[in-house]
Design a protein around this motif. Structure first.
Motif, PDB file in Angstrom:
ATOM      1  N   UNK A 125       0.851  -1.184   0.000  1.00 22.10           N
ATOM      2  CA  UNK A 125       0.000   0.000   0.000  1.00 22.10           C
ATOM      3  C   UNK A 125       0.894   1.245   0.000  1.00 22.10           C
ATOM      4  N   UNK A 126       0.278   2.423  -0.081  1.00 29.59           N
ATOM      5  CA  UNK A 126       1.058   3.671  -0.186  1.00 29.59           C
ATOM      6  C   UNK A 126       1.967   3.907   1.015  1.00 29.59           C
ATOM      7  N   UNK A 127       1.482   3.580   2.189  1.00 32.75           N
ATOM      8  CA  UNK A 127       2.291   3.768   3.396  1.00 32.75           C
ATOM      9  C   UNK A 127       3.511   2.856   3.354  1.00 32.75           C
ATOM     10  N   UNK A 128       3.308   1.640   2.912  1.00 34.91           N
ATOM     11  CA  UNK A 128       4.426   0.699   2.791  1.00 34.91           C
ATOM     12  C   UNK A 128       5.399   1.126   1.694  1.00 34.91           C
ATOM     13  N   UNK A 129       4.861   1.595   0.564  1.00 34.40           N
ATOM     14  CA  UNK A 129       5.732   2.086  -0.507  1.00 34.40           C
ATOM     15  C   UNK A 129       6.603   3.235  -0.020  1.00 34.40           C
ATOM     16  N   UNK A 130       5.999   4.153   0.706  1.00 32.52           N
ATOM     17  CA  UNK A 130       6.766   5.277   1.255  1.00 32.52           C
ATOM     18  C   UNK A 130       7.882   4.763   2.163  1.00 32.52           C
ATOM     19  N   UNK A 131       7.561   3.795   3.008  1.00 37.81           N
ATOM     20  CA  UNK A 131       8.562   3.235   3.921  1.00 37.81           C
ATOM     21  C   UNK A 131       9.686   2.544   3.151  1.00 37.81           C
ATOM     22  N   UNK A 132       9.349   1.835   2.086  1.00 38.75           N
ATOM     23  CA  UNK A 132      10.365   1.162   1.276  1.00 38.75           C
ATOM     24  C   UNK A 132      11.278   2.174   0.587  1.00 38.75           C
ATOM     25  N   UNK A 133      10.694   3.236   0.068  1.00 36.31           N
ATOM     26  CA  UNK A 133      11.503   4.269  -0.592  1.00 36.31           C
ATOM     27  C   UNK A 133      12.436   4.933   0.421  1.00 36.31           C
ATOM     28  N   UNK A 134      11.919   5.216   1.609  1.00 39.26           N
ATOM     29  CA  UNK A 134      12.780   5.788   2.646  1.00 39.26           C
ATOM     30  C   UNK A 134      13.889   4.816   3.042  1.00 39.26           C
TER      31      UNK A 134
END
Length: 161
Positions: A125-134
């Motif tokens: 999900x978007x929250x997980x994608x953000x965490x992966x990018x970080x």
């Protein structure tokens, strides 16, 4: 090691402790974001190892392979990570995260293609994608620090569970 290894490098923590502390805070915030998004800690280690392989960061490879082993990652998967596309050892989520990590790490080579991002968006999900990018961004920054300052691998030991 090259001849330049004998050149004394700047001690970033000593010379710029406020910047080192800010980097540590960024790392802590990225880990917290991943925890809140329910991104598996084991997946974060795979991301850290793969980016460090691509960047050729011996210090970070030493650290994160040790951390992965301490978290019960298998030797087989660690050894095969450099050729993850050629093995059956990684899940769909792991494959999507590894492809995203590679694109972020090698951003100069085609940026982050829509197909890679879309594949990751199918399983995160978007929250997980953000965490992966970080997570990928932070390890890439640490790789550059360790390489630029010639941090010596071998001494790191993971925290005991």
């Amino acid at each position: 090691m090259s001849d330049s290894a004998a050149i004394s490098r700047v001690a970033l923590k000593k010379i710029t402790p406020h910047v080192s502390a800010a980097m540590g805070s960024l790392h802590t915030a990225a880990v917290s974001a991943a925890q809140e998004a329910k991104v598996e800690p084991e997946l974060l280690e795979l991301i850290r190892i793969r980016a460090s392989q691509l960047n050729g960061c011996a210090f970070c490879l030493d650290m994160h392979t040790k951390d992965a082993r301490a978290a019960d990652e298998t030797e087989q998967r660690i050894y095969a990570l450099n050729a993850w596309r050629e093995t059956p050892f990684f899940t769909e989520r792991e494959r999507a995260a590894l492809a995203l990590t590679e694109s972020v790490t090698l951003v100069h080579d085609g940026q982050v293609p829509d197909a890679v991002y879309a594949e990751a968006a199918e399983v995160f999900d978007e929250t997980q994608l953000a965490a992966l990018i970080w997570a990928a961004t932070v390890i890439n920054a640490y790789n550059r620090i360790a390489i630029a300052t010639r941090m010596v691998p071998g001494g790191y030991q993971p925290v005991k569970k």
